[in-house]
Design a protein around this motif. Sequence first.
Motif, mmCIF file in Angstrom:
data_model
loop_
_atom_site.group_PDB
_atom_site.id
_atom_site.type_symbol
_atom_site.label_atom_id
_atom_site.label_comp_id
_atom_site.label_asym_id
_atom_site.label_seq_id
_atom_site.Cartn_x
_atom_site.Cartn_y
_atom_site.Cartn_z
ATOM 1 N N VAL A 192 -4.092 -1.007 -6.127
ATOM 2 C CA VAL A 192 -4.540 -0.808 -4.748
ATOM 3 C C VAL A 192 -5.202 -2.059 -4.149
ATOM 4 N N LEU B 238 1.835 1.597 -0.943
ATOM 5 C CA LEU B 238 0.574 2.329 -0.771
ATOM 6 C C LEU B 238 0.855 3.771 -0.331
ATOM 7 N N SER C 258 -0.280 6.917 -2.561
ATOM 8 C CA SER C 258 -1.267 7.871 -2.042
ATOM 9 C C SER C 258 -0.930 9.311 -2.436
ATOM 10 N N ILE D 254 -7.287 4.796 -0.909
ATOM 11 C CA ILE D 254 -6.455 3.869 -0.142
ATOM 12 C C ILE D 254 -6.913 3.811 1.312
#
Length: 334
Positions: free
Chosen positions: A239, A259, A263, A272
């Motif tokens: 991340v 991302l 998630s 995030i």
Amino acid sequence: MLIGEVARRSGVSTRMLRHYDALGLVRPTGRTVGGYREYSAEDIRRIFHVESLRSLGLSLRQIGRALEDPGFAPSALVGDLIRRTEERLKREQELLERLRRVDASAPSGWESVLRIVELLHGLDSPSPARRQQAVLAAPEEMPVPAELLAGAVLAEADPNVAGALRWALARAGGDGVASVAPGVRSEDVEVRRRAVRAVAEMPGDEADAVLAEALGDADPAVRRHAALALGARGADAAVPTLVAMVVDGVSDVEAAEVLGTLSLEPGCADRIVGALVAELAADSAVRIRVAQALAELPGTIAHGPLRHLAGDADRAVALVASALADVVGKRPAG
């Protein structure tokens, strides 16, 4: 001294002594009554001169010139001999390395040996197209040894050939990760970049461990390759690097997509969002990229931050965030 005795004491065969005589290199100064060659002490010294020069790699023609020309300067000839010797040693070293690579592949028969030799010749070609063809032409029923492919991957600069090699290495299985992993620790940054890209295309826990190690690399490109691969595999350790890619605008679209996928992992979404929102104090270009990355997150989790950005003092940021907030707000809640 007669020729037989000279041959015995000097170690030069009578056949070679006659050859020297015929070429005019060493002609015996005398003859016996019966017509046999008779060598003087000076003749024998000349024989040893000839043999000494031969031991340096001079041809008989070069030796004759060296002995007969009073103005002969040996430096140029010696320099040429050095260059030729270096070239020969280089060729022999290349042959030795090729033989070692063939031996390391543990060929099962002559067909395997010939296939590996053919591949090695292709990979040594100066032509990128020829190197790529050598990799892609490998028959399915005769897999290329991972160790051989790993060495080629770490050395290949051409992007198209490198892609073919990574594909072949991933397909080879076996010890592919172990073979290429040392490259991740190389002092050469280009080798580390090639290694991490190769590992990124290989599955398994061993590959994950190598990529996790690469997240701490001093080179940003190595870290980015590792983060994209690890994030796609669900590793939340990626991340910070992925968010940094969004902020820096380097492969930010790919980073935002990863991302979004990441998630979906339990507990990752809030982390995030928090990491992206923490970057909103940056300049307007960064805020736009952050807004676009937030919009990649599934469901409506990013709706609040985007509505906040819709009131940004920068009109461009506000317009982008407002449009994205409308899109996100129409999604089903995650």
